[in-house]
Design an enzyme around this catalytic site. Structure first.
Site, PDB file in Angstrom:
ATOM      1  N   PHE A  86      37.992  38.934  42.518  1.00 32.51           N
ATOM      2  CA  PHE A  86      38.062  37.524  42.094  1.00 32.51           C
ATOM      3  C   PHE A  86      37.994  36.542  43.268  1.00 32.51           C
ATOM      4  CE2 PHE A  86      40.817  40.184  39.361  1.00 32.51           C
ATOM      5  CZ  PHE A  86      39.956  40.280  38.272  1.00 32.51           C
ATOM      6  N   GLU A  98      28.891  45.695  45.301  1.00 27.99           N
ATOM      7  CA  GLU A  98      29.920  46.728  45.106  1.00 27.99           C
ATOM      8  C   GLU A  98      29.738  47.884  46.088  1.00 27.99           C
ATOM      9  OE1 GLU A  98      32.411  45.984  43.426  1.00 27.99           O
ATOM     10  OE2 GLU A  98      31.759  44.558  41.889  1.00 27.99           O
ATOM     11  N   GLN A 133      31.594  49.209  48.210  1.00 29.48           N
ATOM     12  CA  GLN A 133      32.703  50.152  48.365  1.00 29.48           C
ATOM     13  C   GLN A 133      32.528  51.391  47.503  1.00 29.48           C
ATOM     14  OE1 GLN A 133      33.059  47.201  46.754  1.00 29.48           O
ATOM     15  NE2 GLN A 133      33.812  47.747  44.733  1.00 29.48           N
TER      16      GLN A 133
END
Length: 195
Positions: free
Chosen positions: A24, A94, A96
């Protein structure tokens, strides 16, 4: 960040940009913004995301604010090298969730003169460095650290606190599963949970 040209060889210089932060914090929003600007400048852009991220869409990178851009889901970082042909810019969301070969892939792309923009969580829900992100941040020419707002106190948040008891590392979720917390609130909540 503009394309830079080597004054000696005349070839375009590639480089790596990393956008890192908690859930967020606007990582994907910033990634989409940079990629849309590159498209507006008539640069050839390819966007990739891990095949496991199907929260909003199977074939789009989508921010929490519902902005989106078409992407190609891939099962490993090696697929990015095969699919990123004849492009000026590669976006990866994303990060990771990718394997530990992703930094090598990003280096190879940058060495080919490609601008590589990577977004991902820098820490997992335990507050530990997450996947290939620390390595990517170390090798990148540009690193942007973005922050969410702590839902408990309103300070800047850098932790993605998991609100459930699930212990597996990868657990896709939104505000039902995660909340952004500052260091003080994160430490307080995790200490209470450890009792």
């Amino acid at each position: 960040m503009p394309f830079l040209e080597n004054p000696v060889s005349g070839k375009r210089k590639g480089y790596i940009e990393v956008i890192a932060g908690s859930m967020f914090s606007g990582k994907t929003e910033e990634l989409i913004r940079r990629l849309k600007r590159a498209k507006y400048a008539k640069q050839r852009v390819e966007i990739f995301k891990p095949i496991i991220d199907t929260r909003y869409s199977e074939e789009e990178v989508v921010s929490h604010d519902a902005n989106s851009i078409h992407s190609t889901p891939v099962s490993s970082s090696g697929n990015i090298l095969m699919l990123a042909q004849n492009v000026d810019v590669v976006g990866i969301d994303e990060a990771q969730f990718f394997d530990m070969n992703l930094p090598n892939v990003c280096n190879q792309l940058a060495d080919m003169g490609i601008r590589v923009i990577v977004a991902g969580l820098d820490m997992d829900f335990r507050g530990k460095p997450f996947g290939p992100m620390p390595h990517l941040m170390a090798i990148a020419e540009y690193v942007t650290k973005v922050h969410a707002i702590c839902v408990h106190c309103g300070d800047l948040a850098q932790y993605s606190h998991r609100k459930t008891d699930a212990d597996k590392l990868v657990l896709l979720g939104e505000t039902d599963v995660y909340e952004p917390l500052c260091r003080l609130c994160y430490n307080k909540v995790t200490q209470e949970n450890d009792k």
